[in-house]
Design an enzyme around this catalytic site. Structure first.
Site, PDB file in Angstrom:
ATOM      1  N   ASP A 158     -28.089 -62.263  -0.249  1.00  0.00           N
ATOM      2  CA  ASP A 158     -28.058 -60.808  -0.093  1.00  0.00           C
ATOM      3  C   ASP A 158     -26.960 -60.171  -0.939  1.00  0.00           C
ATOM      4  OD1 ASP A 158     -30.161 -60.652   1.756  1.00  0.00           O
ATOM      5  OD2 ASP A 158     -28.823 -61.288   3.365  1.00  0.00           O
ATOM      6  N   GLU A 212     -40.114 -56.642   7.860  1.00  0.00           N
ATOM      7  CA  GLU A 212     -39.224 -57.804   7.801  1.00  0.00           C
ATOM      8  C   GLU A 212     -37.925 -57.433   8.509  1.00  0.00           C
ATOM      9  OE1 GLU A 212     -37.053 -60.257   4.245  1.00  0.00           O
ATOM     10  OE2 GLU A 212     -39.086 -59.517   3.861  1.00  0.00           O
TER      11      GLU A 212
END
Length: 266
Positions: free
Chosen positions: A60, A49
């Protein structure tokens, strides 16, 4: 069947799961990113990824946000990520999934973005902030360009919402292991195994699990759950951040990848 799902289906048939490391493109610089991709390919990654740096990365945690900021400060945006993909596409043996927020796609143009990543060999796409109500056009384009659009299911999603996502999803499902943002966690939510079983009972689609998986014991634990792939991001970024010189960083990431792969039940 989509290429990413094919890999996960093979893992399911052999009663094991795939390893998917996450890398922020351009961190700590594009040349290191390229060598990291190669070393992951050679040390047990089944899929990689690759994250496009973004300044407002709401999903995140601090580790990946910091890596994005460092990449952005060096001028790594979509064009530079496409350049990285150009350099590796003929040499990598594992497929790439692009992880990006929705706004960079909208700014570039949805069709243009899909065409560009497809021509560089990308096989999957994850957009964490993509509303399910806006998936139809992207699903259509991704199917047309042989890219698997992977939709998120959160652990706090209502059952009717989960069923709607399963219905919309053209391929595998990304199950978020905990609420909140990405990042290393000491403990994992055991209720996720029940949720993955619920998803499996309502669809034949494969499941990848991410957010918080960070060490050998967690990998060994989670790989016995009802899932088909593990995504590990912040832990890889922390290993990469621990070394100042290029070779040591790359070698350590390769060793860590091999260690995580060995912990997966076989």
């Amino acid at each position: 069947m989509n290429h990413i799902s094919q890999i996960l289906q093979k893992k399911r048939k052999s009663s094991t799961c795939a390893l998917i490391p996450f890398v922020t493109a351009g961190y700590p610089n594009p040349d290191v990113t390229i060598d990291i991709l190669y070393t992951l390919d050679n040390n047990g990654a089944d899929i990689i990824e690759l994250g496009i740096p973004y300044s407002d990365a709401l999903a995140d945690g601090p580790t990946i946000q910091k890596s994005s900021k460092i990449a952005l400060d060096q001028g790594v945006y979509v064009d530079q990520v496409l350049g990285i993909l150009n350099r590796v596409k003929s040499k990598l043996t594992v497929p790439i999934i692009i992880f990006t927020y929705y706004n960079p796609i909208l700014v570039r143009g949805i069709l243009r973005f899909i065409e560009e990543i497809s021509s560089r060999g990308v096989k999957g796409l994850i957009i964490p902030d993509l509303p399910i109500e806006e998936t139809d056009y992207l699903v259509y384009l991704c199917l047309d360009y042989s890219i698997e659009l992977i939709l998120f299911v959160a652990p706090n999603s209502p059952k009717d919402r989960i069923l709607s996502i399963l219905d919309k999803a053209p391929g595998c499902i990304y199950l978020v292991s905990s609420t909140g943002v990405t990042g290393v966690r000491n403990n994992l939510n055991n209720n996720i195994n029940k949720l993955s079983s619920y998803i499996k009972n309502n669809t034949g689609k494969c499941i990848m699990l991410g957010f918080g998986i960070s060490n050998v014991s967690q990998v060994a634990q989670v790989s016995r759950w009802d899932i088909d792939a593990l995504v590990i991001g912040s832990a890889f970024t922390r290993v990469l951040s621990s070394y100042l010189d290029h070779k040591s960083a790359v070698d350590s990431v390769g060793f860590f990848c091999n260690e995580m792969k060995s912990a997966i039940k076989s």
